[in-house]
Design an enzyme around this catalytic site. Structure first.
Site, PDB file in Angstrom:
ATOM      1  N   ASP A  95       0.878  -1.179   0.000  1.00  7.40           N
ATOM      2  CA  ASP A  95       0.000   0.000   0.000  1.00  7.40           C
ATOM      3  C   ASP A  95       0.911   1.224   0.000  1.00  7.40           C
ATOM      4  O   ASP A  95       1.652   1.423   0.977  1.00  7.40           O
ATOM      5  CB  ASP A  95      -0.880   0.044   1.256  1.00  7.40           C
ATOM      6  CG  ASP A  95      -1.920  -1.061   1.323  1.00  7.40           C
ATOM      7  OD1 ASP A  95      -1.597  -2.209   0.933  1.00  7.40           O
ATOM      8  OD2 ASP A  95      -3.028  -0.801   1.812  1.00  7.40           O
ATOM      9  N   LYS A 159      -7.289   3.320  -2.641  1.00  6.42           N
ATOM     10  CA  LYS A 159      -7.603   3.311  -1.210  1.00  6.42           C
ATOM     11  C   LYS A 159      -7.887   4.729  -0.737  1.00  6.42           C
ATOM     12  O   LYS A 159      -7.216   5.679  -1.142  1.00  6.42           O
ATOM     13  CB  LYS A 159      -6.424   2.694  -0.463  1.00  6.42           C
ATOM     14  CG  LYS A 159      -6.507   2.668   1.047  1.00  6.42           C
ATOM     15  CD  LYS A 159      -5.271   1.967   1.596  1.00  6.42           C
ATOM     16  CE  LYS A 159      -5.135   2.119   3.100  1.00  6.42           C
ATOM     17  NZ  LYS A 159      -3.888   1.482   3.605  1.00  6.42           N
ATOM     18  N   LYS A 188     -10.449   0.069  -1.695  1.00  6.16           N
ATOM     19  CA  LYS A 188     -10.227  -0.223  -0.272  1.00  6.16           C
ATOM     20  C   LYS A 188     -10.608   1.008   0.538  1.00  6.16           C
ATOM     21  O   LYS A 188     -10.134   2.114   0.268  1.00  6.16           O
ATOM     22  CB  LYS A 188      -8.770  -0.599  -0.016  1.00  6.16           C
ATOM     23  CG  LYS A 188      -8.438  -0.796   1.474  1.00  6.16           C
ATOM     24  CD  LYS A 188      -6.990  -1.236   1.672  1.00  6.16           C
ATOM     25  CE  LYS A 188      -6.612  -1.249   3.139  1.00  6.16           C
ATOM     26  NZ  LYS A 188      -5.205  -1.702   3.352  1.00  6.16           N
TER      27      LYS A 188
END
EC number: 4.1.2.4
Length: 239
Positions: A95, A159, A188
């Protein structure tokens, strides 16, 4: 309408401890909880990759390293190196925080170059790549532009947040991100998701992965709800 078992929900959770003062014992506890509840991933700072990968060896639970966290203000080369180092030490999800300054300055070419380099570095090792936008600092147009770039570059996820900014995930932002990328990229939601109602709301809005430090509480609450209702699944329809 999609039916979810308790394990389906657990496998949507990235079990998170990204605090600067997290100890070795905290990391071991995080991994033990991930194994007990069968979460999808532990989300940890990059330097914890080797420790967590060792704890999770032999399981189907991933070690997710946060890159350029939480500000995103490092060069493309530095982000790629940090990701490669994490993967060399056992991380099998990445990430990374995009360069928020470049996005706000309208330098979409830079954002695309950065995203392309990070996705390539991850996919060379068959490792999923998630791009953290940090929506609390962005306008709706900036979120849409970043998501449009992701639709071309194809990271595995975009995300909402680091959880360390001025705000976390919102249903509105998840819907916006999902409507922009469609089925090309998953979404996400992370940041401030601490109860089962918020968790379910993010899924209805289009999120397929949830980053939270409250995963144990959320799954226990969902288990209690299902026991009370005498059901083995919960049906959800996307908004």
């Amino acid at each position: 309408m999609t039916k979810y078992t308790l394990d389906d929900f657990a496998r949507m959770i990235d079990h998170t401890n990204l605090h600067a003062d997290a100890t070795r014992a905290d990391m071991i506890k995080l991994c033990a909880e991930a194994k007990e509840y069968h979460f999808k991933m532990v989300a940890i700072n990059q330097v914890q990759s080797a420790l967590c990968a060792k704890q999770l060896r032999g399981t189907d639970i991933d070690t997710g390293a946060a890159i350029a966290f939480p500000l995103g203000q490092t060069s493309i080369a530095a982000k790629v190196f940090e990701a490669q180092d994490a993967m060399a030490h056992g991380a099998n999800e990445i990430d990374y925080v995009l360069n928020i300054t470049a996005l706000k300055d309208g330098d979409d070419n830079y954002i695309e170059d950065e995203m392309t380099a990070m996705v390539r570095a991850c996919h060379e090792h068959e490792v999923p790549c998630k791009v953290i936008f940090e929506n609390c600092y962005l306008t709706k147009d900036e979120i849409r532009r970043a998501a449009t770039i992701a639709g071309r570059v194809r990271p595995d996820f975009i995300k909402t947040s680091t959880g360390f900014g001025t705000g976390g995930a919102t249903v509105e932002d998840v819907r916006l991100m999902k409507s922009t990328v469609g089925d090309a990229v998953q979404v996400k939601a992370a940041g401030g998701i601490r109860n089962s109602d918020d968790f379910l709301a993010m899924i209805r809005a289009g999120a397929t992965r949830i980053g939270t430090s409250a995963g144990v509480h959320i799954i226990n609450a969902l288990r209690d709800r299902m026991l009370t209702d005498h059901v083995t699944t919960i049906s959800l329809e996307q908004d």
